[in-house]
Design a protein around this motif. Structure first.
Motif, PDB file in Angstrom:
ATOM      1  N   ASP A 419       0.818  -1.213   0.000  1.00 38.37           N
ATOM      2  CA  ASP A 419       0.000   0.000   0.000  1.00 38.37           C
ATOM      3  C   ASP A 419       0.855   1.268   0.000  1.00 38.37           C
ATOM      4  O   ASP A 419       0.500   2.278  -0.614  1.00 38.37           O
ATOM      5  CB  ASP A 419      -0.924   0.018   1.214  1.00 38.37           C
ATOM      6  N   ILE A 420       1.984   1.221   0.694  1.00 31.31           N
ATOM      7  CA  ILE A 420       2.903   2.370   0.689  1.00 31.31           C
ATOM      8  C   ILE A 420       3.417   2.627  -0.727  1.00 31.31           C
ATOM      9  O   ILE A 420       3.442   3.770  -1.199  1.00 31.31           O
ATOM     10  CB  ILE A 420       4.079   2.131   1.653  1.00 31.31           C
ATOM     11  N   GLY A 421       3.789   1.568  -1.419  1.00 27.10           N
ATOM     12  CA  GLY A 421       4.259   1.710  -2.793  1.00 27.10           C
ATOM     13  C   GLY A 421       3.197   2.273  -3.714  1.00 27.10           C
ATOM     14  O   GLY A 421       3.452   3.202  -4.495  1.00 27.10           O
ATOM     15  N   VAL A 422       1.969   1.722  -3.620  1.00 25.95           N
ATOM     16  CA  VAL A 422       0.857   2.212  -4.441  1.00 25.95           C
ATOM     17  C   VAL A 422       0.570   3.680  -4.142  1.00 25.95           C
ATOM     18  O   VAL A 422       0.381   4.493  -5.054  1.00 25.95           O
ATOM     19  CB  VAL A 422      -0.411   1.363  -4.178  1.00 25.95           C
ATOM     20  N   GLY A 423       0.554   4.027  -2.866  1.00 23.89           N
ATOM     21  CA  GLY A 423       0.238   5.398  -2.472  1.00 23.89           C
ATOM     22  C   GLY A 423       1.245   6.412  -2.977  1.00 23.89           C
ATOM     23  O   GLY A 423       0.872   7.481  -3.477  1.00 23.89           O
ATOM     24  N   MET A 424       2.534   6.096  -2.861  1.00 25.52           N
ATOM     25  CA  MET A 424       3.570   7.014  -3.335  1.00 25.52           C
ATOM     26  C   MET A 424       3.450   7.257  -4.830  1.00 25.52           C
ATOM     27  O   MET A 424       3.547   8.401  -5.311  1.00 25.52           O
ATOM     28  CB  MET A 424       4.959   6.458  -2.993  1.00 25.52           C
ATOM     29  N   MET A 425       3.235   6.185  -5.598  1.00 22.44           N
ATOM     30  CA  MET A 425       3.096   6.326  -7.046  1.00 22.44           C
ATOM     31  C   MET A 425       1.848   7.130  -7.399  1.00 22.44           C
ATOM     32  O   MET A 425       1.872   7.977  -8.293  1.00 22.44           O
ATOM     33  CB  MET A 425       3.048   4.947  -7.696  1.00 22.44           C
ATOM     34  N   ALA A 426       0.751   6.862  -6.685  1.00 27.12           N
ATOM     35  CA  ALA A 426      -0.504   7.562  -6.980  1.00 27.12           C
ATOM     36  C   ALA A 426      -0.378   9.064  -6.741  1.00 27.12           C
ATOM     37  O   ALA A 426      -0.832   9.870  -7.569  1.00 27.12           O
ATOM     38  CB  ALA A 426      -1.642   6.981  -6.129  1.00 27.12           C
ATOM     39  N   TRP A 427       0.232   9.456  -5.628  1.00 24.93           N
ATOM     40  CA  TRP A 427       0.429  10.888  -5.356  1.00 24.93           C
ATOM     41  C   TRP A 427       1.164  11.565  -6.506  1.00 24.93           C
ATOM     42  O   TRP A 427       0.732  12.597  -7.027  1.00 24.93           O
ATOM     43  CB  TRP A 427       1.233  11.076  -4.064  1.00 24.93           C
ATOM     44  N   LEU A 428       2.290  11.005  -6.900  1.00 23.84           N
ATOM     45  CA  LEU A 428       3.131  11.631  -7.928  1.00 23.84           C
ATOM     46  C   LEU A 428       2.441  11.641  -9.289  1.00 23.84           C
ATOM     47  O   LEU A 428       2.446  12.645 -10.011  1.00 23.84           O
ATOM     48  CB  LEU A 428       4.476  10.898  -8.021  1.00 23.84           C
ATOM     49  N   ASN A 429       1.826  10.515  -9.656  1.00 27.16           N
ATOM     50  CA  ASN A 429       1.222  10.435 -10.982  1.00 27.16           C
ATOM     51  C   ASN A 429      -0.004  11.317 -11.109  1.00 27.16           C
ATOM     52  O   ASN A 429      -0.215  11.961 -12.145  1.00 27.16           O
ATOM     53  CB  ASN A 429       0.858   8.979 -11.302  1.00 27.16           C
ATOM     54  N   LEU A 430      -0.856  11.356 -10.075  1.00 29.54           N
ATOM     55  CA  LEU A 430      -2.055  12.198 -10.150  1.00 29.54           C
ATOM     56  C   LEU A 430      -1.695  13.674 -10.283  1.00 29.54           C
ATOM     57  O   LEU A 430      -2.338  14.420 -11.029  1.00 29.54           O
ATOM     58  CB  LEU A 430      -2.932  11.967  -8.919  1.00 29.54           C
ATOM     59  N   ILE A 431      -0.663  14.085  -9.565  1.00 25.48           N
ATOM     60  CA  ILE A 431      -0.209  15.477  -9.709  1.00 25.48           C
ATOM     61  C   ILE A 431       0.249  15.730 -11.142  1.00 25.48           C
ATOM     62  O   ILE A 431      -0.081  16.765 -11.745  1.00 25.48           O
ATOM     63  CB  ILE A 431       0.932  15.771  -8.708  1.00 25.48           C
ATOM     64  N   ALA A 432       0.989  14.779 -11.696  1.00 26.41           N
ATOM     65  CA  ALA A 432       1.509  14.933 -13.062  1.00 26.41           C
ATOM     66  C   ALA A 432       0.392  15.017 -14.095  1.00 26.41           C
ATOM     67  O   ALA A 432       0.407  15.892 -14.970  1.00 26.41           O
ATOM     68  CB  ALA A 432       2.450  13.772 -13.392  1.00 26.41           C
ATOM     69  N   ILE A 433      -0.598  14.123 -14.006  1.00 22.77           N
ATOM     70  CA  ILE A 433      -1.633  14.156 -15.044  1.00 22.77           C
ATOM     71  C   ILE A 433      -2.568  15.354 -14.863  1.00 22.77           C
ATOM     72  O   ILE A 433      -3.159  15.833 -15.838  1.00 22.77           O
ATOM     73  CB  ILE A 433      -2.429  12.826 -15.113  1.00 22.77           C
ATOM     74  N   PHE A 434      -2.693  15.871 -13.655  1.00 19.17           N
ATOM     75  CA  PHE A 434      -3.412  17.129 -13.469  1.00 19.17           C
ATOM     76  C   PHE A 434      -2.715  18.260 -14.221  1.00 19.17           C
ATOM     77  O   PHE A 434      -3.348  19.075 -14.894  1.00 19.17           O
ATOM     78  CB  PHE A 434      -3.509  17.479 -11.982  1.00 19.17           C
ATOM     79  N   LEU A 435      -1.384  18.313 -14.117  1.00 20.99           N
ATOM     80  CA  LEU A 435      -0.617  19.371 -14.763  1.00 20.99           C
ATOM     81  C   LEU A 435      -0.566  19.215 -16.282  1.00 20.99           C
ATOM     82  O   LEU A 435      -0.381  20.200 -16.999  1.00 20.99           O
ATOM     83  CB  LEU A 435       0.813  19.389 -14.197  1.00 20.99           C
ATOM     84  N   LEU A 436      -0.759  17.983 -16.776  1.00 17.90           N
ATOM     85  CA  LEU A 436      -0.607  17.722 -18.208  1.00 17.90           C
ATOM     86  C   LEU A 436      -1.927  17.497 -18.943  1.00 17.90           C
ATOM     87  O   LEU A 436      -1.928  17.401 -20.174  1.00 17.90           O
ATOM     88  CB  LEU A 436       0.275  16.479 -18.419  1.00 17.90           C
ATOM     89  N   HIS A 437      -3.038  17.426 -18.240  1.00 15.60           N
ATOM     90  CA  HIS A 437      -4.254  16.974 -18.890  1.00 15.60           C
ATOM     91  C   HIS A 437      -4.743  17.931 -19.976  1.00 15.60           C
ATOM     92  O   HIS A 437      -5.454  17.516 -20.894  1.00 15.60           O
ATOM     93  CB  HIS A 437      -5.356  16.725 -17.854  1.00 15.60           C
ATOM     94  N   ARG A 438      -4.367  19.204 -19.909  1.00 19.63           N
ATOM     95  CA  ARG A 438      -4.798  20.154 -20.944  1.00 19.63           C
ATOM     96  C   ARG A 438      -4.251  19.755 -22.317  1.00 19.63           C
ATOM     97  O   ARG A 438      -4.943  19.876 -23.334  1.00 19.63           O
ATOM     98  CB  ARG A 438      -4.346  21.557 -20.588  1.00 19.63           C
ATOM     99  N   LYS A 439      -3.020  19.274 -22.338  1.00 21.58           N
ATOM    100  CA  LYS A 439      -2.436  18.832 -23.615  1.00 21.58           C
ATOM    101  C   LYS A 439      -3.155  17.585 -24.122  1.00 21.58           C
ATOM    102  O   LYS A 439      -3.401  17.425 -25.324  1.00 21.58           O
ATOM    103  CB  LYS A 439      -0.948  18.555 -23.432  1.00 21.58           C
TER     104      LYS A 439
END
Length: 475
Positions: A419-439
């Motif tokens: 769960d720690i591994g999943v959570g760390m990846m989810a935090w980073l990836n969700l932030i990234a796709i929020f910043l990139l979703h306009r493209k």
């Protein structure tokens, strides 16, 4: 060490991440105008379209590779754990996060296609690639790559192998140490063959394993068809705090339903984009839609099958947040895959436990294969300008060691680390796709415009001129 693990877990998996995942799914669903519904037929059509090439695998192979990562321990042991901690209402929240998460999956998979590159003659991509190229942030990209290697190469494989060894030991009385050695040897034979061997195995094993499991669930549902309306009512009423029995865990149901839903379907987590990037398609959105459909297969079909089998037969316990049990139907039974084994055995005593153990073995093993591919992709990302064979072999030894250690470790530690591994990846990836979703929205609009003109969408970057999309500039 256990106390440290629990403290880290509580920080990463605070309510903030649960609501972040829900809000992300709601927002992406709105901005894409409910693609889960409007593009559902297109998802099915694209699933079997397209062929592999010298650089990429087919859409179906990429789908199978992604499903092999999505369909794993979470579908059997994870669903049982969600019910054990959050009651039947947790299943409802797994459905919600699957529907909303499909939109997140479409975005992350499309971004993976947009920013993929050719590495050693094959397509490679994923969050680290679209973070570096789309956001021009080397630090952010490296952070995701390192976290992903750590998670998929060390933490998550142990969760899968632990569930295999527990189920095999329970059903066949086989030593966890022996199971660990066998799994490690068999995995080594596959991962040394690289992405094509992994995708080939997944292409044949995934439909067989998922199909067999769903058929068993349908048989049990047919035997209990009169209970279907009452079980659905129980799930919904428990989730919405309308059932007095499970009122004490109504809030817990949200957390565990979302948590286990994310762990199971991986939408927004950042794992599936690695498989999506490997596909040979004429437009990035095509593979995005295929990956959006894979979330449905994972949660709305396979996870629901597990939940119904458990709830039909009443083979589950529900813990009270303050201690003890709200419901204790099977005393002294460890929470997890055992619930599913008891459920199937209640109808088929001679084969139930063994069937679930074998199903879980197939599910979890193919997930470990997918984890290796994801970790290898990120190792290649970090060493893209130099030789990486030494790092690749270190990764192979590490993941094989993780598989063995998971088999002989306790379930509680394995799940917390996973769960720690999943959570760390989810935090980073969700932030990234929020910043990139306009493209991504621009590319999604291009796809829809071509569909309105009755064209088979083909994408080139010549007119949009997004930087760092070299693969599509050469189309």
């Amino acid at each position: 060490m256990q106390n440290i693990i629990e403290k880290v877990y509580n920080i990463i998996w605070s309510d903030a991440l649960v609501y972040f995942c829900l809000l992300a799914g709601i927002y992406f669903t709105i901005v894409l105008k409910f693609p889960q519904l409007t593009h559902f037929r297109e998802m099915l059509r694209l699933l079997f379209k397209g062929k592999s090439s010298a650089q990429g695998i087919s859409s179906f192979q990429a789908f199978s590779l992604a499903i092999s990562g999505r369909v794993g321990t979470g579908n059997i042991a994870g669903v049982a754990t969600a019910i054990g901690m959050g009651g039947p209402g947790a299943v409802f929240w797994m459905w919600v996060i699957a529907f909303l998460g499909s939109a997140s999956a479409i975005i992350e998979a499309t971004l993976a296609q947009m920013y993929k590159e050719i590495n050693d003659g094959q397509y490679r991509g994923g969050p680290a690639f679209y973070i570096l190229k789309g956001l021009n942030s080397k630090f952010f990209a490296w952070a995701f790559a390192i976290v992903t290697i750590f998670s998929t190469g060390l933490l998550l494989p142990s969760v899968q192998s632990n569930s295999i060894s527990v189920a095999i030991d329970s059903a066949f009385n086989i030593s966890p140490a022996f199971t660990g050695v066998f799994l490690s040897i068999f995995l080594a034979l596959i991962i040394i063959g690289g992405v094509r061997r992994i995708s080939k195995v997944a292409e044949y094993v995934v439909p067989f394993m998922a199909g067999s499991y769903i058929i068993m669930a349908l048989v049990i549902m047919a035997l209990n068809y009169k209970q279907i309306p009452s079980i659905i009512e129980l799930i919904i009423s428990s989730a919405l705090n309308l059932d007095s029995t499970f009122g004490a865990v109504a809030g817990t149901a949200i957390a565990w339903g979302v948590k286990r839903g994310i762990y199971s379907n991986e939408a927004g987590q950042g794992t599936a984009p690695h498989a999506a990037a490997a596909a040979e398609v004429s437009h990035p959105v095509k593979q995005g839609l295929v990956q959006g459909f894979s979330v449905y297969v994972d949660t709305l079909i396979v996870c629901t099958a597990t939940a119904f089998m458990i709830l039909f037969t009443g083979q589950f316990n529900v813990q009270h947040p303050s201690g003890g049990f709200i419901v204790e139907n099977i005393p002294s039974v460890e929470m997890g895959a055992a619930y599913t084994q008891y459920a199937v055995s209640s109808h088929f005593p001679s084969i139930g436990s063994g069937f679930v153990a074998l199903a879980l073995t197939f599910f979890a093993f193919t997930t470990i294969m997918a984890y290796y591919y994801i970790a290898e992709t990120n190792v290649q990302f970090l060493s893209r300008n130099g030789k990486n064979q030494i790092l690749i072999w270190i990764l192979r030894v590490s993941i094989l060691g993780s598989v063995y250690i998971g088999c002989i470790s306790t379930a509680e530690s394995a799940w917390l680390l996973g769960d720690i591994g999943v959570g760390m990846m989810a935090w980073l990836n969700l932030i990234a796709i929020f910043l990139l979703h306009r493209k991504m929205l621009v590319v999604f609009k291009d796809y829809n415009l071509q569909k309105k003109k009755k064209k088979d969408p083909v994408f080139t970057n010549e007119h949009l001129k997004f930087p760092s999309m070299e693969t599509w500039s050469n189309k």
